[in-house]
Design an enzyme around this catalytic site. Structure first.
Site, PDB file in Angstrom:
ATOM      1  N   HIS A  29       0.331  -1.233  -0.596  1.00 38.33           N
ATOM      2  CA  HIS A  29      -0.093  -0.263  -0.158  1.00 38.33           C
ATOM      3  C   HIS A  29       0.281   1.055   0.018  1.00 38.33           C
ATOM      4  O   HIS A  29       1.626   1.541   0.613  1.00 38.33           O
ATOM      5  CB  HIS A  29      -0.758  -0.402   1.221  1.00 38.33           C
ATOM      6  CG  HIS A  29      -0.097  -0.194   2.713  1.00 38.33           C
ATOM      7  ND1 HIS A  29       0.341   1.482   3.459  1.00 38.33           N
ATOM      8  CD2 HIS A  29       0.489  -0.739   3.482  1.00 38.33           C
ATOM      9  CE1 HIS A  29       0.614   1.337   3.850  1.00 38.33           C
ATOM     10  NE2 HIS A  29       1.109  -0.014   4.648  1.00 38.33           N
ATOM     11  N   HIS A  57      12.360  -2.094 -12.569  1.00 41.05           N
ATOM     12  CA  HIS A  57      11.963  -2.720 -12.520  1.00 41.05           C
ATOM     13  C   HIS A  57      11.863  -3.608 -11.182  1.00 41.05           C
ATOM     14  O   HIS A  57      13.005  -3.985 -11.145  1.00 41.05           O
ATOM     15  CB  HIS A  57      13.484  -4.034 -13.638  1.00 41.05           C
ATOM     16  CG  HIS A  57      12.694  -5.349 -14.178  1.00 41.05           C
ATOM     17  ND1 HIS A  57      14.162  -6.198 -14.943  1.00 41.05           N
ATOM     18  CD2 HIS A  57      13.296  -6.092 -13.604  1.00 41.05           C
ATOM     19  CE1 HIS A  57      12.948  -6.816 -14.445  1.00 41.05           C
ATOM     20  NE2 HIS A  57      12.835  -7.692 -14.349  1.00 41.05           N
TER      21      HIS A  57
HETATM   22  O1  JB2 Z   1      17.131  -2.383 -29.017  1.00 38.46           O
HETATM   23  C1  JB2 Z   1      16.550  -3.292 -28.868  1.00 38.46           C
HETATM   24  C2  JB2 Z   1      17.653  -4.279 -28.469  1.00 38.46           C
HETATM   25  N1  JB2 Z   1      18.229  -4.990 -28.051  1.00 38.46           N
HETATM   26  C3  JB2 Z   1      17.718  -5.791 -27.578  1.00 38.46           C
HETATM   27  N2  JB2 Z   1      15.600  -2.904 -29.987  1.00 38.46           N
HETATM   28  C4  JB2 Z   1      15.115  -4.109 -30.299  1.00 38.46           C
HETATM   29  N3  JB2 Z   1      13.681  -4.352 -30.800  1.00 38.46           N
HETATM   30  N4  JB2 Z   1      15.326  -5.690 -29.416  1.00 38.46           N
HETATM   31  C5  JB2 Z   1      16.316  -5.036 -29.036  1.00 38.46           C
HETATM   32  N5  JB2 Z   1      16.799  -6.493 -28.031  1.00 38.46           N
HETATM   33  C6  JB2 Z   1      16.520  -7.564 -28.298  1.00 38.46           C
HETATM   34  O2  JB2 Z   1      15.744  -8.023 -26.579  1.00 38.46           O
HETATM   35  C7  JB2 Z   1      17.515  -8.479 -28.671  1.00 38.46           C
HETATM   36  O3  JB2 Z   1      17.466  -8.481 -29.855  1.00 38.46           O
HETATM   37  C8  JB2 Z   1      16.798 -10.192 -28.111  1.00 38.46           C
HETATM   38  O4  JB2 Z   1      16.171 -10.522 -28.489  1.00 38.46           O
HETATM   39  C9  JB2 Z   1      15.679  -9.206 -26.667  1.00 38.46           C
HETATM   40  C10 JB2 Z   1      16.323  -9.871 -25.385  1.00 38.46           C
HETATM   41  O5  JB2 Z   1      15.976 -10.643 -24.876  1.00 38.46           O
HETATM   42  P1  JB2 Z   1      17.519 -11.933 -23.844  1.00 38.46           P
HETATM   43  O6  JB2 Z   1      16.612 -12.861 -24.082  1.00 38.46           O
HETATM   44  O7  JB2 Z   1      19.135 -11.655 -24.263  1.00 38.46           O
HETATM   45  O8  JB2 Z   1      16.932 -11.238 -22.743  1.00 38.46           O
HETATM   46  P2  JB2 Z   1      15.207 -10.827 -22.311  1.00 38.46           P
HETATM   47  O9  JB2 Z   1      15.650  -9.027 -21.806  1.00 38.46           O
HETATM   48  O10 JB2 Z   1      14.507 -11.352 -22.937  1.00 38.46           O
HETATM   49  O11 JB2 Z   1      14.937 -11.229 -20.640  1.00 38.46           O
HETATM   50  C11 JB2 Z   1      15.610 -10.640 -19.951  1.00 38.46           C
HETATM   51  O12 JB2 Z   1      15.308 -10.086 -18.589  1.00 38.46           O
HETATM   52  C12 JB2 Z   1      14.393 -10.496 -18.030  1.00 38.46           C
HETATM   53  C13 JB2 Z   1      13.774  -9.999 -16.824  1.00 38.46           C
HETATM   54  C14 JB2 Z   1      16.197 -12.306 -19.330  1.00 38.46           C
HETATM   55  O13 JB2 Z   1      17.373 -11.963 -18.078  1.00 38.46           O
HETATM   56  C15 JB2 Z   1      15.228 -13.057 -18.397  1.00 38.46           C
HETATM   57  O14 JB2 Z   1      15.404 -14.482 -17.591  1.00 38.46           O
HETATM   58  C16 JB2 Z   1      14.541 -11.742 -17.317  1.00 38.46           C
HETATM   59  N6  JB2 Z   1      13.164 -12.813 -17.035  1.00 38.46           N
END
Ligand code: JB2
Length: 214
Positions: free
Chosen positions: A141, A150
């Site tokens: 609350h 985050h």
């Molecule tokens: O500038 C960008 C960019 N930089 C990275 N523009 C766009 N449109 N996409 C971007 N990306 C993309 O984000 C990468 O190419 C990839 O597809 C995605 C990052 O994927 P990753 O699996 O490395 O991290 P995440 O951010 O999806 O997840 C992280 O954070 C979550 C909170 C992981 O550590 C997870 O385990 C965690 N739960």
């Protein structure tokens, strides 16, 4: 009629965000990735259709809603940069709320927030823009969350605490009641924060202590 939406990012976080989107309200037109390498590949049945460079053209074609599906633990400012770019184009930054989230009717939201499964946000909490409330996190609350924060999986903020912008609270961390956390802070996973924390610091442990300045 459904509104058309793009999802930014094609990683693990985007998978959870896609699952959380209300498909009766939004039709996901596709995903924009960092570059064009994986165009045509599917993430949870949604195709990667381009990169950030395509966002403006898609907007002018009538796809006017967006959500950021990047958690990107290595760069806390990237989500903010992308958010500002999409806002500048004109996109409506949608609040995505998983149906299992429990949210008091007395909570105020900005926009572009992502509220993932089994989260709880209690009465009097105020959220700014572009925050992630990750799976199982609890916002008690009267907590104030500024922007681009985050709260990682299973983190807890007790009542009346105030979290500054760009701060990251790691998985399973706890912030006790009435604490003020500055901007750009990293709280290590599993930490217990019992004192106010200065901006631009990294803090770890139980009780949490500042280990370095950023
Ligand atoms: O500038 C960008 C960019 N930089 C990275 N523009 C766009 N449109 N996409 C971007 N990306 C993309 O984000 C990468 O190419 C990839 O597809 C995605 C990052 O994927 P990753 O699996 O490395 O991290 P995440 O951010 O999806 O997840 C992280 O954070 C979550 C909170 C992981 O550590 C997870 O385990 C965690 N739960």
């Amino acid at each position: 009629m459904q509104k058309e939406m793009i999802v930014i990012g094609a990683g693990g976080h985007a998978e959870v965000v896609i699952d959380s989107i209300d498909k009766t309200v939004y039709k996901i037109a596709g995903i924009l990735d960092k570059d064009d390498t994986y165009i045509g590949q599917l993430v949870n049945h949604i195709p990667i259709i381009g990169s950030d460079a395509d966002a403006e053209e898609l907007y002018h074609k009538g796809i006017t809603c967006a959500v950021i599906g990047i958690g990107h633990l290595g760069n806390y400012f990237l989500r903010n940069t992308i958010y500002n770019r999409l806002k500048h184009i004109g996109f409506e930054m949608v609040n995505v709320i998983h149906p299992t989230a429990i949210i008091s009717p007395n909570v105020e939201f900005g926009e572009g927030n992502v509220i993932l499964p089994r989260t709880v946000i209690n009465s009097g909490a105020k959220l700014g823009n572009n925050n992630i409330i990750n799976t199982g996190a609890i916002i008690e609350h009267d907590v104030i969350l500024e922007n681009n924060i985050h709260m990682a999986t299973g983190s807890v903020i007790c009542g009346m605490s105030h979290i500054g912008e760009n701060t990251f609270a790691g998985a399973g961390s706890t912030i006790i009641q009435g604490i003020k956390i500055g901007a750009n802070v990293i709280i290590g996973a599993g930490s217990t924060v019992v004192c106010n924390v200065d901006q631009d610091t990294v803090t770890y442990g139980t009780p949490a202590k500042v280990v370095k300045r950023r």
